[in-house]
Design a protein around this motif. Sequence first.
Motif, short mmCIF file in Angstrom:
data_model
loop_
_atom_site.label_atom_id
_atom_site.label_comp_id
_atom_site.label_asym_id
_atom_site.label_seq_id
_atom_site.Cartn_x
_atom_site.Cartn_y
_atom_site.Cartn_z
N THR A 157 0.77 -1.21 0.06
CA THR A 157 0.03 -0.03 0.09
C THR A 157 0.85 1.36 -0.01
O THR A 157 1.89 1.02 0.25
CB THR A 157 -1.08 0.21 1.22
N TRP A 166 -5.67 -1.16 2.96
CA TRP A 166 -5.40 -2.49 3.47
C TRP A 166 -6.80 -2.97 3.60
O TRP A 166 -6.87 -4.24 3.50
CB TRP A 166 -4.63 -2.32 4.72
N TRP A 182 0.98 -7.86 4.60
CA TRP A 182 0.95 -6.43 4.18
C TRP A 182 2.13 -5.72 4.32
O TRP A 182 2.76 -5.71 5.45
CB TRP A 182 -0.29 -5.66 5.27
N ALA A 192 -0.19 1.61 10.35
CA ALA A 192 -0.15 0.30 9.91
C ALA A 192 0.01 -0.69 11.24
O ALA A 192 -0.89 -1.52 11.47
CB ALA A 192 0.78 -0.07 8.78
#
Length: 511
Positions: A157, A166, A182, A192
């Motif tokens: 991302t 996400w 991720w 995150a």
Amino acid sequence: MNFLDELYLEKNMSGTSTGTMWLSGKGKKQLLVVSPVDGEAFANITTASTRNYEQVLEQAQKAFPIWRSIPAPGRGEIVRQIGLRLRDFKLPLGTLIAYETGKPLQEGLGEVQEVIDICDYCVGQSRMLYGMTTVSERPSHRLFEQYHPLGIVAIITAFNFPVAVWGWNAMIAAICGDVTVWKPSSKAPVSAIALQKIVAGVLEQNDLPEGIFSLIIGDRATIGERILEDKRIPLVSFTGSVTAGRIAAQKVAERLGKTILELGGNNSIIVTEFADLKLAVPAIVFGAVGTSGQRCTTTRRLFIHESCYSKVKDHLCRAYASLKVGNPLLEANHMGPLIDKNAVKAYRQAIKGITKQGGKILFGGNVLKKKEYASQCYVEPTLAEVKSHFPIVREETFAPILYLISYVGTVENAITMNNEVDQGLSSAIFSTNLNQIETFLSAKGSDCGIANVNIGTSGAEIGGAFGGEKDTGGGRECGSDAWKSYMRRQTVTVNYGSELPLAQGIRFKIE
Ligand code: UN1
């Protein structure tokens, strides 16, 4: 800063997690995270090593058969709990997003809401992973399609939507029975980590194994490249620039893996002679300055019919003069900083390019210098009068620069200009004329993945498929039937008769 405590964040943190566990070790690269809001270094993250990468992948491989064996509505239940827990953390997480990326608090909160919405959406979708049934050409045969989980899905991302993207990917992948790894942008890793901790609470409560939702913060060379080349990862969902996406797509294609690409946009709004300017002006301004012009859906080009050009220009100059730029955590401010000093450099270069290529700055064009802008990441929202063919207008400069372009004649002329750039993400028309609207939406109309009428180019809802054509990459994420990309499709033919007729009427006999 209370929001950091409320999210259980510390100054020094590991950037690698397999779910509830955080991997760390000595001697690894540190990533200092600086807020563009005040220039403060507020976190220090230990990035993942190649050994950490292996640990994450091994754990994900182990988790996949377990997660896959939970019926999809059961997986939906876990996603439902993630959505509930996110509601509890909406304010601190939205605040952190604003602080880490520089987007206004309202937009930070909106981003968390986007993940909550996709969670709710996925609860329902988890009961609707259906394939179609059709008819067989053979007697006593049944022909149908079914969808199975794919395996490990990597999600890469960008900084501008550090949690929403996400959500679009991981929540859909989760109900589809996939496990996710991720890799967020190194420019917004703390959001995150905060999200991973929120998810960890749900994993713990449900006694789920490690490896279902993993996080791996690291640089492109150590982690990014590995993901692209790793045959254990059948699908890579990549959000980022066209340049980086092109490389990613080639790398994954080399091993015949699948990609979902969501790359750059160069989005336009057409304002026709029949536009309702009460709607058009605020939509244009939000589209151009929202997230400081750093959304992939940001409005960059404005095609205004010559008959209303000076009126629209005046309205916009007045609106821009009323915009407040400053600390995005203060609700009075409309626009915060750019993500970092490199982004400011790109803004400066674009401004130079505009004047060099014959354009005129109508408003803004400067880097802001007062004390409250000490992080050196604040710039003026900018209006520029240009021609559609200028090379700078064809580029996606991730900054709040809006190009005003006058067009003559019919709406087809504006549509041609909308379509003549390489990117094809979002587009919009402001008109009350049915003929113009339907022309814009027809096959000869906008060539973008998103075409809006009387609303701006950004701020898509999660229920639709999100993505674009041409250099935007062709991927679709989020709602509609985007879930199908996260599963493997299987065509099944069942013979329940006592003969073995072959398709296409082929005769084949053995003694
Ligand atoms: C992005 O900029 O990568 O439509 C995503 C929008 C948001 C998502 C943007 N819902 O503007």
